[in-house]
Design a protein around this motif. Structure first.
Motif, PDB file in Angstrom:
ATOM      1  N   PRO A 136       0.832  -1.211   0.000  1.00  0.00           N
ATOM      2  CA  PRO A 136       0.000   0.000   0.000  1.00  0.00           C
ATOM      3  C   PRO A 136       0.861   1.253   0.000  1.00  0.00           C
ATOM      4  CG  PRO A 136       0.057  -0.980   2.182  1.00  0.00           C
ATOM      5  CD  PRO A 136       0.753  -1.947   1.269  1.00  0.00           C
ATOM      6  N   VAL A 137       0.276   2.362  -0.391  1.00  0.00           N
ATOM      7  CA  VAL A 137       1.005   3.629  -0.440  1.00  0.00           C
ATOM      8  C   VAL A 137       1.565   3.974   0.938  1.00  0.00           C
ATOM      9  CG1 VAL A 137       0.793   6.108  -0.886  1.00  0.00           C
ATOM     10  CG2 VAL A 137      -0.374   4.465  -2.375  1.00  0.00           C
ATOM     11  N   GLY A 138       0.795   3.690   1.984  1.00  0.00           N
ATOM     12  CA  GLY A 138       1.212   4.016   3.338  1.00  0.00           C
ATOM     13  C   GLY A 138       2.419   3.250   3.828  1.00  0.00           C
ATOM     14  N   SER A 139       2.824   2.193   3.113  1.00  0.00           N
ATOM     15  CA  SER A 139       4.040   1.472   3.478  1.00  0.00           C
ATOM     16  C   SER A 139       5.290   2.163   2.956  1.00  0.00           C
ATOM     17  CB  SER A 139       3.991   0.032   2.929  1.00  0.00           C
ATOM     18  OG  SER A 139       3.013  -0.732   3.591  1.00  0.00           O
ATOM     19  N   VAL A 140       5.105   3.084   2.020  1.00  0.00           N
ATOM     20  CA  VAL A 140       6.237   3.782   1.409  1.00  0.00           C
ATOM     21  C   VAL A 140       6.361   5.206   1.939  1.00  0.00           C
ATOM     22  CG1 VAL A 140       7.307   4.482  -0.787  1.00  0.00           C
ATOM     23  CG2 VAL A 140       5.940   2.383  -0.667  1.00  0.00           C
ATOM     24  N   ILE A 141       5.236   5.878   2.126  1.00  0.00           N
ATOM     25  CA  ILE A 141       5.232   7.263   2.599  1.00  0.00           C
ATOM     26  C   ILE A 141       4.160   7.436   3.669  1.00  0.00           C
ATOM     27  CG2 ILE A 141       6.068   8.204   0.407  1.00  0.00           C
ATOM     28  CD1 ILE A 141       3.140   9.047  -0.165  1.00  0.00           C
ATOM     29  N   ASP A 142       4.216   8.550   4.365  1.00  0.00           N
ATOM     30  CA  ASP A 142       3.153   8.906   5.303  1.00  0.00           C
ATOM     31  C   ASP A 142       1.949   9.417   4.517  1.00  0.00           C
ATOM     32  OD1 ASP A 142       4.643   8.271   7.562  1.00  0.00           O
ATOM     33  OD2 ASP A 142       5.506  10.284   7.705  1.00  0.00           O
ATOM     34  N   VAL A 143       0.785   8.874   4.814  1.00  0.00           N
ATOM     35  CA  VAL A 143      -0.466   9.270   4.155  1.00  0.00           C
ATOM     36  C   VAL A 143      -1.310  10.049   5.151  1.00  0.00           C
ATOM     37  CG1 VAL A 143      -2.620   8.402   3.165  1.00  0.00           C
ATOM     38  CG2 VAL A 143      -0.438   7.339   2.543  1.00  0.00           C
ATOM     39  N   ASP A 144      -1.852  11.180   4.718  1.00  0.00           N
ATOM     40  CA  ASP A 144      -2.636  12.034   5.607  1.00  0.00           C
ATOM     41  C   ASP A 144      -4.090  11.593   5.721  1.00  0.00           C
ATOM     42  OD1 ASP A 144      -0.525  14.132   6.095  1.00  0.00           O
ATOM     43  OD2 ASP A 144      -0.688  14.278   3.922  1.00  0.00           O
ATOM     44  N   PHE A 145      -4.654  11.129   4.606  1.00  0.00           N
ATOM     45  CA  PHE A 145      -6.068  10.750   4.592  1.00  0.00           C
ATOM     46  C   PHE A 145      -6.233   9.484   3.747  1.00  0.00           C
ATOM     47  CE2 PHE A 145      -5.865  15.358   4.997  1.00  0.00           C
ATOM     48  CZ  PHE A 145      -6.703  15.605   6.075  1.00  0.00           C
ATOM     49  N   GLU A 146      -7.229   8.688   4.100  1.00  0.00           N
ATOM     50  CA  GLU A 146      -7.555   7.480   3.345  1.00  0.00           C
ATOM     51  C   GLU A 146      -9.042   7.455   3.017  1.00  0.00           C
ATOM     52  OE1 GLU A 146      -4.353   4.163   4.971  1.00  0.00           O
ATOM     53  OE2 GLU A 146      -6.381   4.212   5.821  1.00  0.00           O
ATOM     54  N   VAL A 147      -9.353   6.937   1.822  1.00  0.00           N
ATOM     55  CA  VAL A 147     -10.734   6.642   1.443  1.00  0.00           C
ATOM     56  C   VAL A 147     -10.753   5.156   1.116  1.00  0.00           C
ATOM     57  CG1 VAL A 147     -12.685   7.219  -0.031  1.00  0.00           C
ATOM     58  CG2 VAL A 147     -10.925   8.940   0.418  1.00  0.00           C
ATOM     59  N   ARG A 148     -11.341   4.380   2.003  1.00  0.00           N
ATOM     60  CA  ARG A 148     -11.299   2.932   1.848  1.00  0.00           C
ATOM     61  C   ARG A 148     -12.488   2.408   1.036  1.00  0.00           C
ATOM     62  NH1 ARG A 148      -7.930  -0.171   5.690  1.00  0.00           N
ATOM     63  NH2 ARG A 148      -6.387   1.296   6.474  1.00  0.00           N
ATOM     64  N   THR A 149     -12.556   1.107   0.875  1.00  0.00           N
ATOM     65  CA  THR A 149     -13.514   0.284   0.128  1.00  0.00           C
ATOM     66  C   THR A 149     -13.078   0.103  -1.325  1.00  0.00           C
ATOM     67  OG1 THR A 149     -15.055   2.035  -0.551  1.00  0.00           O
ATOM     68  CG2 THR A 149     -15.469   0.998   1.566  1.00  0.00           C
ATOM     69  N   CYS A 150     -13.702  -0.874  -1.974  1.00  0.00           N
ATOM     70  CA  CYS A 150     -13.374  -1.239  -3.360  1.00  0.00           C
ATOM     71  C   CYS A 150     -14.670  -1.392  -4.150  1.00  0.00           C
ATOM     72  CB  CYS A 150     -12.590  -2.545  -3.373  1.00  0.00           C
ATOM     73  SG  CYS A 150     -12.180  -3.179  -5.015  1.00  0.00           S
ATOM     74  N   PRO A 151     -14.983  -0.397  -5.025  1.00  0.00           N
ATOM     75  CA  PRO A 151     -14.299   0.889  -5.181  1.00  0.00           C
ATOM     76  C   PRO A 151     -14.752   1.862  -4.091  1.00  0.00           C
ATOM     77  CG  PRO A 151     -16.168   0.814  -6.662  1.00  0.00           C
ATOM     78  CD  PRO A 151     -16.119  -0.530  -5.961  1.00  0.00           C
ATOM     79  N   VAL A 152     -14.183   3.058  -4.117  1.00  0.00           N
ATOM     80  CA  VAL A 152     -14.537   4.050  -3.100  1.00  0.00           C
ATOM     81  C   VAL A 152     -15.975   4.517  -3.286  1.00  0.00           C
ATOM     82  CG1 VAL A 152     -12.183   4.906  -2.832  1.00  0.00           C
ATOM     83  CG2 VAL A 152     -13.692   5.976  -4.524  1.00  0.00           C
ATOM     84  N   ASP A 153     -16.557   4.986  -2.200  1.00  0.00           N
ATOM     85  CA  ASP A 153     -17.849   5.656  -2.262  1.00  0.00           C
ATOM     86  C   ASP A 153     -17.594   7.109  -2.656  1.00  0.00           C
ATOM     87  OD1 ASP A 153     -19.862   7.520  -0.534  1.00  0.00           O
ATOM     88  OD2 ASP A 153     -20.879   5.725  -1.278  1.00  0.00           O
ATOM     89  N   SER A 154     -18.291   7.580  -3.672  1.00  0.00           N
ATOM     90  CA  SER A 154     -18.036   8.913  -4.222  1.00  0.00           C
ATOM     91  C   SER A 154     -18.205  10.008  -3.173  1.00  0.00           C
ATOM     92  CB  SER A 154     -18.971   9.185  -5.401  1.00  0.00           C
ATOM     93  OG  SER A 154     -18.835   8.196  -6.392  1.00  0.00           O
ATOM     94  N   LEU A 155     -19.274   9.921  -2.373  1.00  0.00           N
ATOM     95  CA  LEU A 155     -19.515  10.951  -1.366  1.00  0.00           C
ATOM     96  C   LEU A 155     -18.491  10.868  -0.238  1.00  0.00           C
ATOM     97  CD1 LEU A 155     -23.415  10.908  -1.189  1.00  0.00           C
ATOM     98  CD2 LEU A 155     -21.926  12.495  -2.426  1.00  0.00           C
ATOM     99  N   ASP A 156     -18.013   9.653   0.043  1.00  0.00           N
ATOM    100  CA  ASP A 156     -16.956   9.496   1.039  1.00  0.00           C
ATOM    101  C   ASP A 156     -15.687  10.197   0.554  1.00  0.00           C
ATOM    102  OD1 ASP A 156     -15.640   8.674   3.313  1.00  0.00           O
ATOM    103  OD2 ASP A 156     -15.277   6.625   2.611  1.00  0.00           O
ATOM    104  N   PHE A 157     -15.393  10.069  -0.739  1.00  0.00           N
ATOM    105  CA  PHE A 157     -14.223  10.750  -1.293  1.00  0.00           C
ATOM    106  C   PHE A 157     -14.355  12.257  -1.159  1.00  0.00           C
ATOM    107  CE2 PHE A 157     -12.557  13.087  -4.964  1.00  0.00           C
ATOM    108  CZ  PHE A 157     -11.199  12.931  -4.723  1.00  0.00           C
ATOM    109  N   ILE A 158     -15.532  12.786  -1.483  1.00  0.00           N
ATOM    110  CA  ILE A 158     -15.743  14.233  -1.390  1.00  0.00           C
ATOM    111  C   ILE A 158     -15.562  14.706   0.043  1.00  0.00           C
ATOM    112  CG2 ILE A 158     -17.492  16.045  -1.553  1.00  0.00           C
ATOM    113  CD1 ILE A 158     -18.498  14.745  -4.070  1.00  0.00           C
ATOM    114  N   ASP A 159     -16.079  13.927   0.993  1.00  0.00           N
ATOM    115  CA  ASP A 159     -15.944  14.291   2.401  1.00  0.00           C
ATOM    116  C   ASP A 159     -14.474  14.364   2.807  1.00  0.00           C
ATOM    117  OD1 ASP A 159     -16.936  14.577   5.237  1.00  0.00           O
ATOM    118  OD2 ASP A 159     -15.907  12.658   5.431  1.00  0.00           O
ATOM    119  N   VAL A 160     -13.701  13.357   2.398  1.00  0.00           N
ATOM    120  CA  VAL A 160     -12.276  13.337   2.760  1.00  0.00           C
ATOM    121  C   VAL A 160     -11.521  14.447   2.042  1.00  0.00           C
ATOM    122  CG1 VAL A 160     -10.160  11.965   2.643  1.00  0.00           C
ATOM    123  CG2 VAL A 160     -12.302  10.890   3.335  1.00  0.00           C
ATOM    124  N   LEU A 161     -11.855  14.711   0.780  1.00  0.00           N
ATOM    125  CA  LEU A 161     -11.199  15.798   0.059  1.00  0.00           C
ATOM    126  C   LEU A 161     -11.456  17.133   0.754  1.00  0.00           C
ATOM    127  CD1 LEU A 161      -9.596  16.822  -2.382  1.00  0.00           C
ATOM    128  CD2 LEU A 161     -11.759  16.955  -3.646  1.00  0.00           C
TER     129      LEU A 161
END
Length: 261
Positions: free
Chosen positions: A134-159
């Motif tokens: 995962p990206v977080g194994s290489v760098i520090d990640v500030d925010f995550e949007v989980r699930t496969c695929p992401v929920d669109s409104l969840d992405f907007i909330d995190v953005l």
């Protein structure tokens, strides 16, 4: 008396955003476009400098927020995410592949042998491959949007949180609590495997609400008790081997999985 002209005042520049895809199906990026009702409002708040899915233009040198989809599977991808981390004020990892290594992560165990199972000679186009992570194994990640695929409104909330800040807590509880609140029946009572008892909550148990067992796409919860979950499988007549195999789909590189075996 001095005058004041609002038109003469310099307007604040919108946050500059780039969207980058690594090893994935690009389905999470497509999900972003599926929120038509709010998409234009979101785009009006940002300066979308680069989106790999929509343009072949080179990535700019300066930006504020980096959105990353996909697992890291090559040395080039490792370098890319490190550069994104250096340049961006905030990094958002979206989807199971970016947050847990997802489907690419299923090949992580014994990875050094896997390319030879597919190619007699690995093509140069594949680059210098590394075990999926995962990206977080290489760098520090500030925010995550989980699930496969992401929920669109969840992405907007995190953005929005990345753009304007937020003290919203990230849930660590398991999915079972959400099922109880939704008053949905448990699959284990039907001797059917469901990974909700160890999977990180936050999606509202939507698959279960639709009559489908949870497949764990949000990854293991930090609160998950794997030994207890295996005991529950035995108690309800669900093969423990099936439970452990199902966990590998989205948790192959999670140290907690190896530690529990």
């Amino acid at each position: 008396m001095s005058g004041y002209c609002i038109a003469c005042q310099e307007k604040p520049q919108p946050p500059r955003v780039v969207v980058v895809g690594l090893a994935s199906c690009f389905g999470c990026q497509l999900q972003i476009t599926n929120v038509e009702e709010h998409l234009l409002d979101v785009l009006g708040q940002i300066d979308l400098r680069y989106w790999q899915l929509t343009s072949s233009e080179p990535m700019p040198d300066a930006f504020d927020v980096a959105v990353i989809e996909g697992a890291v599977t090559t040395v080039e991808a490792e370098e890319t995410v490190r550069q994104l981390r250096e340049r961006a004020g905030a990094v958002i990892a979206i989807g199971a592949c970016a947050t847990t290594a997802g489907i690419p992560g299923m090949a992580a165990a014994g990875f050094s042998e896997r390319p030879g199972q597919v190619y007699d000679l690995v093509p140069e186009a594949c680059g210098d491959m590394v075990a999926p992570q995962p990206v977080g194994s290489v760098i520090d990640v500030d925010f995550e949007v989980r699930t496969c695929p992401v929920d669109s409104l969840d992405f907007i909330d995190v953005l929005q949180r990345a753009l304007y800040g937020s003290n919203k807590a990230v849930p660590t509880r398991t999915m079972c609590g959400d099922c109880k609140r939704n008053e949905t029946s448990c699959f284990f009572g039907k001797q059917q495997l469901c990974l909700g008892l160890v999977t990180r909550a936050g999606c509202g148990a939507r698959c279960v609400n639709l009559g489908r067992p949870c497949n764990g796409c949000r990854g293991l919860s930090p609160d998950a008790n794997l030994p207890s979950a295996r005991e529950a499988c035995e108690r309800y007549g669900v093969p423990v081997a099936d439970f452990d195999k199902a966990l590998e789909m989205f948790n192959q590189v999670n140290p907690a999985l190896a530690a529990s075996e």
